[in-house]
Design a protein around this motif. Sequence first.
Motif, PDB file in Angstrom:
ATOM      1  N   ILE A 270       0.837  -1.201   0.000  1.00 57.01           N
ATOM      2  CA  ILE A 270       0.000   0.000   0.000  1.00 57.01           C
ATOM      3  C   ILE A 270       0.871   1.251   0.000  1.00 57.01           C
ATOM      4  CG2 ILE A 270      -1.630   1.336   1.401  1.00 57.01           C
ATOM      5  CD1 ILE A 270      -2.853  -1.356   2.276  1.00 57.01           C
ATOM      6  N   GLY A 271       1.927   1.235   0.816  1.00 52.34           N
ATOM      7  CA  GLY A 271       2.836   2.376   0.862  1.00 52.34           C
ATOM      8  C   GLY A 271       3.540   2.605  -0.456  1.00 52.34           C
ATOM      9  N   GLU A 272       3.972   1.513  -1.112  1.00 47.14           N
ATOM     10  CA  GLU A 272       4.666   1.639  -2.386  1.00 47.14           C
ATOM     11  C   GLU A 272       3.733   2.124  -3.493  1.00 47.14           C
ATOM     12  OE1 GLU A 272       6.974  -1.670  -3.623  1.00 47.14           O
ATOM     13  OE2 GLU A 272       8.276  -1.618  -1.847  1.00 47.14           O
ATOM     14  N   ALA A 273       2.441   1.916  -3.315  1.00 47.99           N
ATOM     15  CA  ALA A 273       1.458   2.401  -4.291  1.00 47.99           C
ATOM     16  C   ALA A 273       1.105   3.869  -4.056  1.00 47.99           C
ATOM     17  CB  ALA A 273       0.197   1.549  -4.225  1.00 47.99           C
ATOM     18  N   GLY A 274       1.732   4.476  -3.066  1.00 48.31           N
ATOM     19  CA  GLY A 274       1.478   5.886  -2.775  1.00 48.31           C
ATOM     20  C   GLY A 274       0.192   6.129  -2.015  1.00 48.31           C
ATOM     21  N   LEU A 275      -0.320   5.104  -1.350  1.00 47.80           N
ATOM     22  CA  LEU A 275      -1.562   5.212  -0.595  1.00 47.80           C
ATOM     23  C   LEU A 275      -1.277   5.211   0.901  1.00 47.80           C
ATOM     24  CD1 LEU A 275      -3.662   2.637  -2.679  1.00 47.80           C
ATOM     25  CD2 LEU A 275      -3.667   5.137  -2.898  1.00 47.80           C
ATOM     26  N   ARG A 276      -2.244   5.700   1.669  1.00 44.63           N
ATOM     27  CA  ARG A 276      -2.084   5.783   3.118  1.00 44.63           C
ATOM     28  C   ARG A 276      -3.136   4.941   3.832  1.00 44.63           C
ATOM     29  NH1 ARG A 276      -2.644  11.978   4.249  1.00 44.63           N
ATOM     30  NH2 ARG A 276      -4.362  11.591   2.793  1.00 44.63           N
ATOM     31  N   ILE A 277      -2.719   4.404   4.973  1.00 40.97           N
ATOM     32  CA  ILE A 277      -3.599   3.596   5.826  1.00 40.97           C
ATOM     33  C   ILE A 277      -3.950   4.428   7.061  1.00 40.97           C
ATOM     34  CG2 ILE A 277      -3.779   1.471   7.165  1.00 40.97           C
ATOM     35  CD1 ILE A 277      -1.574   0.300   5.391  1.00 40.97           C
ATOM     36  N   PRO A 278      -5.206   4.597   7.423  1.00 39.47           N
ATOM     37  CA  PRO A 278      -6.425   4.078   6.799  1.00 39.47           C
ATOM     38  C   PRO A 278      -7.098   5.083   5.864  1.00 39.47           C
ATOM     39  CG  PRO A 278      -7.002   4.930   8.933  1.00 39.47           C
ATOM     40  CD  PRO A 278      -5.516   5.204   8.747  1.00 39.47           C
ATOM     41  N   ASP A 279      -6.433   6.222   5.581  1.00 42.21           N
ATOM     42  CA  ASP A 279      -7.080   7.278   4.810  1.00 42.21           C
ATOM     43  C   ASP A 279      -7.558   6.790   3.446  1.00 42.21           C
ATOM     44  OD1 ASP A 279      -6.473   8.887   6.937  1.00 42.21           O
ATOM     45  OD2 ASP A 279      -4.696   9.762   6.022  1.00 42.21           O
ATOM     46  N   ASP A 280      -6.694   6.022   2.758  1.00 33.02           N
ATOM     47  CA  ASP A 280      -7.038   5.535   1.433  1.00 33.02           C
ATOM     48  C   ASP A 280      -7.495   4.078   1.442  1.00 33.02           C
ATOM     49  OD1 ASP A 280      -6.190   7.967   0.063  1.00 33.02           O
ATOM     50  OD2 ASP A 280      -4.153   7.348   0.571  1.00 33.02           O
ATOM     51  N   LEU A 281      -7.000   3.305   2.403  1.00 36.75           N
ATOM     52  CA  LEU A 281      -7.291   1.873   2.437  1.00 36.75           C
ATOM     53  C   LEU A 281      -7.198   1.385   3.878  1.00 36.75           C
ATOM     54  CD1 LEU A 281      -7.850  -0.147   0.071  1.00 36.75           C
ATOM     55  CD2 LEU A 281      -5.493  -0.902   0.327  1.00 36.75           C
ATOM     56  N   SER A 282      -8.231   0.693   4.342  1.00 35.74           N
ATOM     57  CA  SER A 282      -8.214   0.118   5.691  1.00 35.74           C
ATOM     58  C   SER A 282      -7.686  -1.309   5.637  1.00 35.74           C
ATOM     59  CB  SER A 282      -9.621   0.122   6.295  1.00 35.74           C
ATOM     60  OG  SER A 282     -10.030   1.429   6.619  1.00 35.74           O
ATOM     61  N   VAL A 283      -7.046  -1.721   6.723  1.00 37.39           N
ATOM     62  CA  VAL A 283      -6.492  -3.074   6.803  1.00 37.39           C
ATOM     63  C   VAL A 283      -6.827  -3.675   8.162  1.00 37.39           C
ATOM     64  CG1 VAL A 283      -4.419  -4.511   6.701  1.00 37.39           C
ATOM     65  CG2 VAL A 283      -4.578  -2.455   5.268  1.00 37.39           C
ATOM     66  N   VAL A 284      -7.285  -4.930   8.134  1.00 33.40           N
ATOM     67  CA  VAL A 284      -7.515  -5.700   9.371  1.00 33.40           C
ATOM     68  C   VAL A 284      -6.716  -6.995   9.253  1.00 33.40           C
ATOM     69  CG1 VAL A 284      -9.211  -6.998  10.720  1.00 33.40           C
ATOM     70  CG2 VAL A 284      -9.795  -4.740   9.843  1.00 33.40           C
ATOM     71  N   GLY A 285      -6.045  -7.376  10.323  1.00 26.90           N
ATOM     72  CA  GLY A 285      -5.266  -8.614  10.349  1.00 26.90           C
ATOM     73  C   GLY A 285      -5.950  -9.686  11.184  1.00 26.90           C
ATOM     74  N   TYR A 286      -5.143 -10.666  11.608  1.00 23.11           N
ATOM     75  CA  TYR A 286      -5.667 -11.786  12.398  1.00 23.11           C
ATOM     76  C   TYR A 286      -4.494 -12.430  13.126  1.00 23.11           C
ATOM     77  CZ  TYR A 286      -9.340 -15.355  13.175  1.00 23.11           C
ATOM     78  OH  TYR A 286     -10.311 -16.168  13.716  1.00 23.11           O
ATOM     79  N   ASP A 287      -4.645 -12.726  14.385  1.00 28.13           N
ATOM     80  CA  ASP A 287      -3.671 -13.417  15.259  1.00 28.13           C
ATOM     81  C   ASP A 287      -3.233 -12.551  16.429  1.00 28.13           C
ATOM     82  OD1 ASP A 287      -3.721 -15.592  13.592  1.00 28.13           O
ATOM     83  OD2 ASP A 287      -1.688 -15.340  12.808  1.00 28.13           O
ATOM     84  N   ASP A 288      -3.207 -11.212  16.264  1.00 26.15           N
ATOM     85  CA  ASP A 288      -2.618 -10.301  17.251  1.00 26.15           C
ATOM     86  C   ASP A 288      -1.178 -10.691  17.543  1.00 26.15           C
ATOM     87  OD1 ASP A 288      -2.634  -8.018  18.850  1.00 26.15           O
ATOM     88  OD2 ASP A 288      -3.113  -9.161  20.651  1.00 26.15           O
ATOM     89  N   ASP A 289      -0.428 -10.914  16.474  1.00 24.91           N
ATOM     90  CA  ASP A 289       1.011 -11.145  16.578  1.00 24.91           C
ATOM     91  C   ASP A 289       1.667  -9.896  17.165  1.00 24.91           C
ATOM     92  OD1 ASP A 289       3.888 -11.260  15.656  1.00 24.91           O
ATOM     93  OD2 ASP A 289       3.165 -13.118  14.736  1.00 24.91           O
ATOM     94  N   GLU A 290       2.800 -10.062  17.815  1.00 25.89           N
ATOM     95  CA  GLU A 290       3.522  -8.936  18.406  1.00 25.89           C
ATOM     96  C   GLU A 290       3.762  -7.823  17.393  1.00 25.89           C
ATOM     97  OE1 GLU A 290       5.520  -6.585  21.188  1.00 25.89           O
ATOM     98  OE2 GLU A 290       4.294  -8.378  21.488  1.00 25.89           O
ATOM     99  N   LEU A 291       3.996  -8.182  16.130  1.00 26.81           N
ATOM    100  CA  LEU A 291       4.297  -7.171  15.113  1.00 26.81           C
ATOM    101  C   LEU A 291       3.112  -6.233  14.878  1.00 26.81           C
ATOM    102  CD1 LEU A 291       2.895  -7.757  12.052  1.00 26.81           C
ATOM    103  CD2 LEU A 291       4.391  -9.749  12.211  1.00 26.81           C
ATOM    104  N   SER A 292       1.883  -6.657  15.209  1.00 31.72           N
ATOM    105  CA  SER A 292       0.709  -5.816  14.956  1.00 31.72           C
ATOM    106  C   SER A 292       0.775  -4.512  15.729  1.00 31.72           C
ATOM    107  CB  SER A 292      -0.570  -6.571  15.301  1.00 31.72           C
ATOM    108  OG  SER A 292      -0.644  -6.840  16.694  1.00 31.72           O
TER     109      SER A 292
END
Length: 349
Positions: A270-292
């Motif tokens: 998303i970043g490489e496409a010049g878009l911003r999160i969540p302004d241009d695109l929302s993202v939801v994950g799964y697992d609640d990994d530490e990296l989240s």
Amino acid sequence: MNSRKTTKRVTMMDVAKAAGCSQATVSVVLNSVTDIKISPELRERVLNVASSLGYGMGSPIRRAGLEDLRGGCIGFIVDQLATTPEAVNAIEGARHASWENDVTILVAQTQGRAEHERKALARLLQAGAQGIVYMSIFTRRVSLDHAFDTLPVPLVLLNCYTDDDRFPAVVPDEMTGGRMATSSLIKKGHRRIGTIVGESFMEAAQDRLAGYRGALAEAGLPYDGRLVVEGSWTPTSGFEATQKLLSIEEPPTAIFCQNDKMAMGCFTAIGEAGLRIPDDLSVVGYDDDELSRHLRPQLTTLELPHRPMGAWAIGQLANKTTSSPHRIHKVGCTLIERASSGRPAVRKP
């Protein structure tokens, strides 16, 4: 004729419904798990509801039921420990459910090899294990070695189950989790929601996709196969799948990544496409990994309930339930709202 009135046992699901929270949250509160952040108000509400409904005497996680195991030990047999945190979280949940009763947990990693399982089982029993928890690192049906057929102690299956339902078994409610993730985006106004699934042979991927489709159907939204891309649970596959989703004629306004590692790759694409999160695109994950919690913005995700699953397994060992078949016990996931999901951007015609 027996005129005695049969009283239905109050379950954690009953408490969760009355308290307006997930079953996983109820399990965490009733097990006094302290390393999962729950507001004092929610904790008090769960305890009050549990008390008012009379939950406790039949609870499979009630600590008092562990008195028979006091001073003893329980054996954990798990195929993998190092690849993901799920096994460690389950063992930690078991520890929280048993430490006050001086129960020691012994852990053996077998890499899923039958000969290693037989040796581990023999040594755990020799060490005095009063119960065995058999865990798979990913949710699946298992075929147990014959050594498990005539155990002198109770056996509980964690994150797996058998065809014949001979043993108590607990798994995450992945289908409901997939529905919750998708519904959270629908409630924010998204109508074009893409999803990046894991490897299709895995039950978790199948159930999370079924939950995604169920949420769309409940909202009256059409299923579009172009919005579903298969990944392999890795950041690279999430990156490549996001590129595919962004390249279609009418790209999504939100993406449900079915694990957090794929979400990390999704963020990069998303970043490489010049878009911003969540302004241009929302993202939801799964697992609640530490990296989240280290992604920017922090990732909205679902927490897998391995800690309450571990606690449930210990409670079943204490109950020493022998009747079968056993219904597979499913524990709900918890949606953790962070900054990566928002309302869809208004796109210019």
